[in-house]
Write an enzyme that holds these catalytic residues in place. Structure first.
Site, PDB file in Angstrom:
ATOM      1  N   GLU A 188       0.834  -1.194   0.000  1.00 27.25           N
ATOM      2  CA  GLU A 188       0.000   0.000   0.000  1.00 27.25           C
ATOM      3  C   GLU A 188       0.875   1.252   0.000  1.00 27.25           C
ATOM      4  O   GLU A 188       1.708   1.447   0.874  1.00 27.25           O
ATOM      5  CB  GLU A 188      -0.877  -0.027   1.257  1.00 27.25           C
ATOM      6  CG  GLU A 188      -1.601   1.250   1.542  1.00 27.25           C
ATOM      7  CD  GLU A 188      -2.248   1.220   2.925  1.00 27.25           C
ATOM      8  OE1 GLU A 188      -2.119   0.206   3.644  1.00 27.25           O
ATOM      9  OE2 GLU A 188      -2.876   2.231   3.278  1.00 27.25           O
ATOM     10  N   ASP A 223      -1.011  -1.230   5.675  1.00 24.41           N
ATOM     11  CA  ASP A 223      -0.856  -0.641   7.000  1.00 24.41           C
ATOM     12  C   ASP A 223      -1.842  -1.255   7.989  1.00 24.41           C
ATOM     13  O   ASP A 223      -2.908  -1.718   7.608  1.00 24.41           O
ATOM     14  CB  ASP A 223      -1.133   0.874   6.937  1.00 24.41           C
ATOM     15  CG  ASP A 223       0.008   1.609   6.244  1.00 24.41           C
ATOM     16  OD1 ASP A 223       1.079   0.997   6.075  1.00 24.41           O
ATOM     17  OD2 ASP A 223      -0.187   2.781   5.881  1.00 24.41           O
ATOM     18  N   ASP A 268      -3.984  -0.012   9.814  1.00 19.76           N
ATOM     19  CA  ASP A 268      -5.007   0.966  10.189  1.00 19.76           C
ATOM     20  C   ASP A 268      -6.255   0.750   9.329  1.00 19.76           C
ATOM     21  O   ASP A 268      -6.351  -0.233   8.605  1.00 19.76           O
ATOM     22  CB  ASP A 268      -4.466   2.398  10.044  1.00 19.76           C
ATOM     23  CG  ASP A 268      -4.079   2.710   8.603  1.00 19.76           C
ATOM     24  OD1 ASP A 268      -4.336   1.863   7.711  1.00 19.76           O
ATOM     25  OD2 ASP A 268      -3.520   3.799   8.376  1.00 19.76           O
ATOM     26  N   ASP A 294      -7.543   2.382   6.705  1.00 17.86           N
ATOM     27  CA  ASP A 294      -7.358   2.396   5.254  1.00 17.86           C
ATOM     28  C   ASP A 294      -6.733   1.092   4.781  1.00 17.86           C
ATOM     29  O   ASP A 294      -7.126   0.528   3.759  1.00 17.86           O
ATOM     30  CB  ASP A 294      -6.449   3.563   4.832  1.00 17.86           C
ATOM     31  CG  ASP A 294      -7.184   4.896   4.930  1.00 17.86           C
ATOM     32  OD1 ASP A 294      -8.411   4.873   5.151  1.00 17.86           O
ATOM     33  OD2 ASP A 294      -6.516   5.944   4.794  1.00 17.86           O
TER      34      ASP A 294
END
Ligand code: 1YM
Length: 635
Positions: A426, A499, A501, A503
Site C-alpha cells: 500500500e 498498513d 489501520d 485504510d
C-alpha cells in the site's frame, strides 16, 4: 384358543418383516444421528399432513415429552381399525408393522402421499426403531388402542372407550440403542413445522415442549404466499406478491414470488410433495424458463426493452428474488447425489405453462410492480454487460499474454514462479522501502496507490476500470474470470502488505474480495498471504524488539524495563526503514504471514457487500456493531 396362537405366529412374521430396518437403520432414515432421530417425527407428521391434504385433518399437535418420547396427534378420520378377516390383522397394525404400508395403502382416491416421496418410509420404520409405540385411534364412536415394543405388537387393537370425535395419535419412545442421541431439539422441530404449515395452507400446527414449557402454533391462511412475505419481512419489497396455483394433468403447481428492492440475494426454495428439493430439478427449470420468457415478452410489449436491445437472460432474473415453487406429483422421481432433485420431465412443461399464464396476467394487472421488477432485472443485465466489456478490454490490453508488465512493478530476477513472491504494498512510500528491503532475486514489489477504494457504492465491476487492479491482473499473469489460467501464475506466493489501520484494512478487504470473486482458485490453492508487520518497535539502549500486538508489547516492556520513550508505534509501513521492513516483515527466515483461507475471503466479500452495497441499514448496523471493538483507530 386358536386365535391367540395365530397371533403369535404373525408376531414372528412382523419381527422378520421389520428386521432389515433394525439391521440397517441408515438405509431407511438416512442416518442414526440427530438428523435420523428427527426423521422419526417427520414420518409420523407426514401421515397427518397427508390426511390434512386429503381434506380431513385441520389440526396437528406435536408434543415432546419429558421422558424423551414424542407424540403426534391429528383430527383426521383415524387410521382404520377394522380387522381383515383373512389376515386377522387390523389396518392399523398393518400400517405400523408392514414396510411401506403407509403409502399407497388405502386407495388412490386419497390424493398425493407425502410418504411416496423422498424418504417416506412409513410409520412401520418408526415403530421398528422405537422401544415402545402407542397408537390411539378415535373412530366409529370408539377409542381404539394398540401398543408395540420394537415393532412387535403387545396385543391386537382393542376398543377401550367411547369417542365422539375422530383422529389418530401416535406416541413413540425412540430406541436409544439405535440412535447416537434421543434428545429431540425444539428448534429443529419448530422450523420443520413452520415450513409444513406454509406448504399446507389452512392447517394449524402446534408444538409443545413439556421439558421446557415452550410452545408454538402455526397457521397460515396464505400458505406459500405467507412464506414469501415472511422471508421478505426485513426488506423493502417491490410491489405485491405474485401467486399461481393450478392443477394441470394431475400435477398441482403452486408458486409465490416477490422481488426485494435494495437486496441482491437470491432465494428460490423448491418443494415436491412438501419435501424440500435443494438441488432443484424440472419444476425449478420450468419456473425459471417461464419467468425469463414472460418478463422479456412484457418488457418488449411495454417498450421497456427496445427492438435493438438483446433479451434479458436467466441470470438477470435472480438478483433480489424470493420465490417458493411447490409441486405435488403422484409419482415423483428423485435424482442426483442426495436424491434431492426432481427428475419427472413432464413437470417442466406444466410448471412453465402455469407460471407463464399467471405471470403474464399479473404483470398486466400490476403495472407498477411489473416496472419495478423489470428495472431490477435490467440493472443486473447492465452490470453483467459492463463487467463483460471491462473484462474484454483488459484481456485485449494484453493481460493474457502478460506482455506489458506495469511500469510500477519492481519484478524479481527469478523466472521460476515456484520460488517467486509478489508483495502488493500500500502506498508509494512503503513501496519504496519494500523495494529496497526485498531480496530482488525472488521478491517482486507492486505498489498500489493509496486509496484505490474511494468510490463509495462502487459495484465490483467498476474496479475493472481501476488502473491499480489492471496492473495487478497483468503482474499475476493468470487473466481473470472465464479466461483465468492458474498455470500462467507468475508468483506462487502473493503477499498483501498493508498498513495496520483502517485504510489498510479497507484495501485488504477490497483485494481479498477481488481475488475471491475473480481469481478464486488462487485462494483455494493457498497462494495468497497477508503480511504481518509489527505494530510496535521497543528499544532500550542498542537493543531492539518488535511487538506484533498489545499483549506482546506489554510483556516486552515488563520483561526488559522499557521506558515510554523507548516505545514507538508504527502508524504505517512507510515509517519503517528498508532494513526494519526486511528484518520484521519480508525476510522468510523471520517474517510472520497468514495464509488466506476461503473463509477469510468469504468474510471479506461479505464485509465488502455490507460496506459498499447500496443497502444503508446493514452498513449502519455493521459499523455500529464494530465500533465497540475498534481500538487501534488512528484519527
Ligand atoms: C399421528 C399420525 O397417521 N393419521 C392418519 C393416517 C391415515 C388416515 C387418517 C386414513 C387414510 C385413509 C383412510 C386413506 C392412514 N390410513 C392409512 C391406511 N396420523 C396418521 N389419518 N382413512 C384414514 O388414505 O384412504 C395409512 S395412513 F392405510 F389405512 F389407509
Amino acid at each position: 384358543m386358536s386365535g391367540a396362537k395365530t397371533y403369535d405366529s404373525s408376531n414372528i412374521q412382523i419381527l422378520e418383516g421389520l428386521e432389515p430396518v433394525r439391521k440397517r437403520p441408515g438405509m431407511y432414515i438416512g442416518s442414526t444421528d440427530e438428523r435420523g432421530l428427527h426423521h422419526l417425527i417427520w414420518e409420523i407428521v407426514d401421515n397427518s399432513i397427508d390426511e390434512a391434504m386429503a381434506g380431513y385433518a385441520k389440526n396437528i399437535t406435536v408434543v415432546l415429552h419429558e421422558d424423551n418420547s414424542c407424540s403426534v396427534k391429528d383430527d383426521g378420520r383415524g387410521i382404520p381399525v377394522d380387522i381383515h378377516p383373512k389376515t386377522g390383522k387390523s389396518t392399523l397394525e398393518t400400517v405400523l408393522t408392514v414396510l411401506h404400508a403407509g403409502g399407497k395403502f388405502g386407495g388412490e382416491e386419497s390424493g398425493y402421499k407425502v410418504s411416496g416421496g423422498l424418504h417416506g418410509v412409513g410409520a412401520s420404520v418408526v415403530n421398528a426403531l422405537s422401544n415402545k409405540l402407542e397408537a390411539t385411534v378415535h373412530k366409529d364412536g370408539g377409542v381404539h388402542i394398540q401398543s408395540f415394543k420394537r415393532g412387535v405388537p403387545d396385543a391386537q387393537v382393542e376398543k377401550v372407550g367411547k369417542a365422539s370425535d375422530t383422529g389418530t395419535t401416535v406416541r413413540f419412545w425412540p430406541d436409544d440403542t439405535m440412535f447416537t442421541t434421543v434428545d429431540f431439539d425444539y428448534d429443529t422441530v419448530l422450523n420443520r413445522l413452520r415450513q409444513q404449515a406454509y406448504l399446507t395452507r389452512g392447517i394449524t400446527l402446534t408444538l409443545q415442549d413439556e421439558r421446557s414449557g415452550k410452545r408454538a402454533r402455526f397457521y397460515f391462511e396464505g400458505g406459500i404466499k405467507s412464506y414469501v412475505f415472511h422471508l421478505n419481512r426485513r426488506d423493502e419489497a417491490i410491489g405485491d406478491i405474485f401467486w399461481a396455483d393450478k392443477n394441470v394433468d394431475g400435477v398441482q403447481v403452486e408458486v409465490a414470488m416477490q422481488y426485494k428492492k435494495d437486496d441482491y440475494t437470491e432465494k428460490v426454495v423448491t418443494f415436491v410433495n412438501n419435501i424440500h428439493t435443494p438441488e432443484g430439478g424440472t419444476h425449478l427449470v420450468g419456473f425459471r424458463t417461464a419467468l425469463t420468457r414472460i418478463v422479456n415478452k412484457y418488457a418488449r410489449e411495454q417498450e421497456i426493452l427496445k427492438e435493438k436491445d438483446s433479451n434479458l437472460g436467466n441470470e438477470d432474473m435472480s438478483e433480489g428474488i424470493t420465490a417458493i415453487v411447490s409441486v405435488k406429483v403422484a409419482e415423483p422421481q428423485f435424482e442426483g447425489q442426495t436424491k434431492a432433485k426432481l427428475g419427472n420431465s413432464e413437470v417442466r412443461g406444466i410448471v412453465d405453462r402455469v407460471v407463464a399464464e399467471a405471470l403474464y396476467d399479473f404483470l398486466q394487472e400490476n403495472p407498477k410492480t411489473a416496472r419495478g421488477l423489470i428495472e431490477k432485472c435490467l440493472l443486473a443485465f447492465r452490470a453483467r454487460m459492463a463487467a463483460r466489456n471491462a473484462r474484454d478490454t483488459i484481456i485485449r490490453k494484453g493481460a493474457l499474454e502478460g506482455m506489458t508488465l506495469p511500469g510500477k512493478l519492481a519484478d524479481c530476477s527469478s523466472r521460476d514462479p515456484r520460488k517467486s513472491e509478489l508483495y502488493i504494498v500500500e502506498g508509494d512510500s512503503a513501496g519504496g522501502s519494500a523495494k529496497q528491503g526485498r531480496d530482488r532475486e525472488f521478491q517482486a514489489i507492486l505498489p498500489l496507490r493509496g486509496k484505490i477504494l474511494n468510490t463509495e457504492q462502487a459495484r465490483i465491476d467498476k474496479i475493472f476500470g481501476n488502473q491499480e487492479i489492471k496492473n495487478l491482473i497483468i503482474a499475476l499473469g493468470t487473466s481473470i474470470g472465464d479466461t483465468f489460467d492458474i498455470s500462467k501464475l507468475r508468483y506462487h506466493r502473493i503477499v498483501i502488505m498493508t498498513d495496520a489501520d483502517v485504510d489498510g484494512a479497507h484495501i485488504r478487504t477490497l483485494l481479498l474480495t477481488f481475488l475471491y470473486r475473480y481469481m478464486r482458485p488462487l485462494i483455494d490453492a493457498g497462494n495468497v498471504f497477508i503480511a504481518l508487520p509489527p505494530l510496535y518497535k521497543l528499544q532500550k539502549g542498542k537493543q531492539v524488539w518488535y511487538a506484533f500486538n498489545d499483549e506482546e508489547k506489554l510483556r516486552l516492556i515488563a520483561e526488559h524495563g522499557i521506558s515510554s520513550e523507548g516505545t514507538q508505534r508504527y502508524k504505517g509501513l512507510g515509517e519503517m526503514n528498508p532494513d526494519q521492513l526486511k528484518e520484521t516483515t519480508m525476510d522468510p527466515a523471520v517474517r510472520k504471514m497468514n495464509r488466506v483461507t476461503v473463509l477469510d475471503a468469504e468474510r471479506a466479500n461479505e464485509t465488502f457487500r455490507v460496506l459498499m452495497g447500496e443497502e444503508v441499514m446493514p452498513r449502519k448496523r455493521f459499523i455500529l456493531s464494530r465500533a465497540k471493538h475498534v481500538t487501534n483507530l488512528d484519527i
